[in-house]
Design a protein around this motif. Structure first.
Motif, mmCIF file in Angstrom:
data_model
loop_
_atom_site.group_PDB
_atom_site.id
_atom_site.type_symbol
_atom_site.label_atom_id
_atom_site.label_comp_id
_atom_site.label_asym_id
_atom_site.label_seq_id
_atom_site.Cartn_x
_atom_site.Cartn_y
_atom_site.Cartn_z
ATOM 1 N N GLY A 21 0.836 -0.989 -0.073
ATOM 2 C CA GLY A 21 -0.043 -0.032 -0.035
ATOM 3 C C GLY A 21 1.053 1.163 -0.040
ATOM 4 N N PHE A 22 0.156 2.349 0.057
ATOM 5 C CA PHE A 22 0.883 3.636 0.035
ATOM 6 C C PHE A 22 1.082 4.291 1.469
ATOM 7 N N SER A 23 2.338 4.639 1.607
ATOM 8 C CA SER A 23 2.537 5.376 3.170
ATOM 9 C C SER A 23 1.656 6.695 3.351
ATOM 10 N N THR A 41 2.997 9.731 3.739
ATOM 11 C CA THR A 41 3.845 10.656 3.075
ATOM 12 C C THR A 41 3.398 10.525 1.589
ATOM 13 N N GLU A 42 3.148 9.300 0.849
ATOM 14 C CA GLU A 42 2.994 9.418 -0.342
ATOM 15 C C GLU A 42 1.522 9.913 -0.657
ATOM 16 N N MET A 43 0.626 9.607 0.222
ATOM 17 C CA MET A 43 -0.798 9.787 -0.132
ATOM 18 C C MET A 43 -0.877 11.577 0.175
ATOM 19 N N LEU A 44 -0.061 12.048 1.147
ATOM 20 C CA LEU A 44 -0.179 13.519 1.314
ATOM 21 C C LEU A 44 0.467 14.098 0.045
ATOM 22 N N VAL A 45 1.424 13.902 -0.472
ATOM 23 C CA VAL A 45 1.912 14.346 -1.509
ATOM 24 C C VAL A 45 0.926 14.171 -2.893
ATOM 25 N N ALA A 46 0.491 13.092 -2.792
ATOM 26 C CA ALA A 46 -0.525 13.068 -4.063
ATOM 27 C C ALA A 46 -1.679 13.941 -3.837
ATOM 28 N N VAL A 47 -2.176 13.838 -2.561
ATOM 29 C CA VAL A 47 -3.189 15.029 -2.390
ATOM 30 C C VAL A 47 -2.993 16.452 -2.693
ATOM 31 N N GLY A 48 -1.769 16.699 -2.291
ATOM 32 C CA GLY A 48 -1.380 17.970 -2.460
ATOM 33 C C GLY A 48 -1.104 18.259 -3.961
#
Length: 171
Positions: free
Chosen positions: A10-12, A14-21
């Motif tokens: 899955g995604f960490s 940090t990766e999710m926050l970067v994608a949402v940003g």
């Protein structure tokens, strides 16, 4: 016994926050442009209606020998559609506003000139924010055939005013 190490897939965070940003930045660029294009499309639609109204008023004068006074008079030559259907006696005089079936613009005759000058104004219903600047105005002088059409934010800084129209020569 050997212990098995299992790795979660899955995604960490940090990766999710970067994608949402990144998605947020793209939306903040695209949405205002999209909304502006919707306003311009509606403005173009109402500009076409104003052109048809000018032609219809001229035709009414040519057919009947008098100037139209009501929306029903104009609808005798070419049907003027409102949100409630074709314009009729209930819509009143040309100086009373009607609402277009799409995009919610109100259209009315904004001049009380008895000498054959007809000025029509189309204004967005929800005059909040920048949408009010997407108005449109047209005029036709039935004595010399001169006509003009101006669009807010395209032909003027902000909303267009009657002073921007040139249907008559100024002395």
């Amino acid at each position: 016994m050997a212990s098995k190490q299992t790795r979660e897939r899955g995604f960490s965070l940090t990766e999710m926050l970067v994608a949402v940003g990144i998605l947020g930045i793209l939306c903040s660029i695209a949405i205002p442009s999209y909304i502006s294009n919707i306003h311009k499309t509606c403005q173009t639609e109402v500009a076409n209606i104003l052109n048809i109204l000018s032609s219809t008023v001229s035709s009414y004068k040519a057919i009947n020998g008098t100037y139209p006074e009501t929306w029903e008079d104009v609808s005798e030559v070419a049907v003027v559609m409102t949100k409630a259907g074709p314009a009729n006696a209930a819509d009143g005089n040309l100086t009373e506003a009607i609402t277009t079936p799409a995009c919610d613009f109100t259209i009315s005759k904004s001049s009380d000139d008895a000498s054959g000058l007809f000025t029509f104004t189309a204004t967005p219903d929800a005059e909040t924010g920048d949408k009010a600047e997407f108005n449109a105005m047209s005029c036709i002088d039935l004595n010399n055939g001169a006509s003009d059409l101006k669009l807010g934010r395209r032909d003027a800084e902000g909303a267009v005013t009657a002073e921007a129209l040139t249907c008559r020569r100024q002395p």
